[in-house]
Design a protein around this motif. Sequence first.
Motif, mmCIF file in Angstrom:
data_model
loop_
_atom_site.group_PDB
_atom_site.id
_atom_site.type_symbol
_atom_site.label_atom_id
_atom_site.label_comp_id
_atom_site.label_asym_id
_atom_site.label_seq_id
_atom_site.Cartn_x
_atom_site.Cartn_y
_atom_site.Cartn_z
ATOM 1 N N ASN A 6 0.955 -0.873 0.072
ATOM 2 C CA ASN A 6 -0.074 0.034 -0.024
ATOM 3 C C ASN A 6 0.703 1.084 0.011
ATOM 4 N N ILE A 9 5.814 3.399 -4.197
ATOM 5 C CA ILE A 9 5.542 5.051 -5.261
ATOM 6 C C ILE A 9 6.925 4.171 -6.251
ATOM 7 N N LEU A 88 12.224 2.239 -7.130
ATOM 8 C CA LEU A 88 11.049 1.411 -6.159
ATOM 9 C C LEU A 88 11.359 2.026 -4.911
ATOM 10 N N ARG A 135 2.861 7.443 -13.635
ATOM 11 C CA ARG A 135 3.390 6.818 -12.671
ATOM 12 C C ARG A 135 1.633 6.025 -12.283
ATOM 13 N N ALA A 136 0.731 6.550 -11.580
ATOM 14 C CA ALA A 136 -0.820 5.827 -11.629
ATOM 15 C C ALA A 136 -0.666 4.092 -12.509
ATOM 16 N N CYS A 139 1.058 2.042 -11.195
ATOM 17 C CA CYS A 139 0.982 1.529 -9.838
ATOM 18 C C CYS A 139 -0.043 0.196 -9.756
ATOM 19 N N TYR A 143 0.038 -3.719 -9.326
ATOM 20 C CA TYR A 143 -0.985 -4.016 -8.397
ATOM 21 C C TYR A 143 -1.337 -5.532 -8.781
#
Length: 270
Positions: A6, A9, A88, A135-136, A139, A143
Amino acid sequence: MDLDFNNMIPELHYYIHRKCTVNWKIEAGITPFIDITYVIKGRAKYMIGDKEYTVKKGDLLCIPKKTYRAATNIPEDLMECYVVNFFLSDLKGQDVSLPFPIISHIGIIPRLITLFHDIHGEWMQRDFGYMLKVRANMCLILYQASNLLLNEKRISQDDPRIKNSIQFMSSHYSEPALTIDKLAKQFDLHPVYYGSLFQQTTGMTFKQYLTSLRLNYAESMLKSGEYGVSEVALQCGFSDIFYFSRLFKKKKGIPPSELFPEKGKGLEID
């Protein structure tokens, strides 16, 4: 220490949708970044650390930072792949590594390919705020990869009936009439079979999943500071406020009144 997924980055260093030519190769060297490569066609030979691998369609490579890497093509079966090289860190800015195998065969997953395509568009156009969008998507890729490789409770079968059920529950969780019989009827299934299918694909019974969903929504509402305990209980499908308080404390570790003490005062149940 276990990695907190969670709080990761990612910072993209390089992206390429690679379509190998006959003379393609990666010169031997130490990677200063993490390399994730998703092979969607063909094959190639990689030397990673002190071991040689032949990668093929459907393989996901995760090469750790500061690892020896080299690669050459297989001329009769040229590789096509998506590659992201990235750094990361955690929320404190410290480097972290991914607990993924060097190579995992995950098959061709359309939603994962779509995420790489989205990065491709942003990386090529470089419009305002493109790195934020990249970046989104990074992520989301991490995930998807972690969910596929590490989450034992993921919906491995991707049964459309259960996926549709979960979407329906997310929109109708507050309705007292939301029952296993009602959902089973929507898919013309016997409630016993539907319940077994639901538990098989989610790792929880229908009731456990619905209760967890309601409590998560309740927690978010309480943290917003806009609702009192009584309002939250009713809006999340709990008709008995005291039962809600006991259940919330049991599952979340604290009474709901601690998240909103002013409006929840007097409803704490020890």
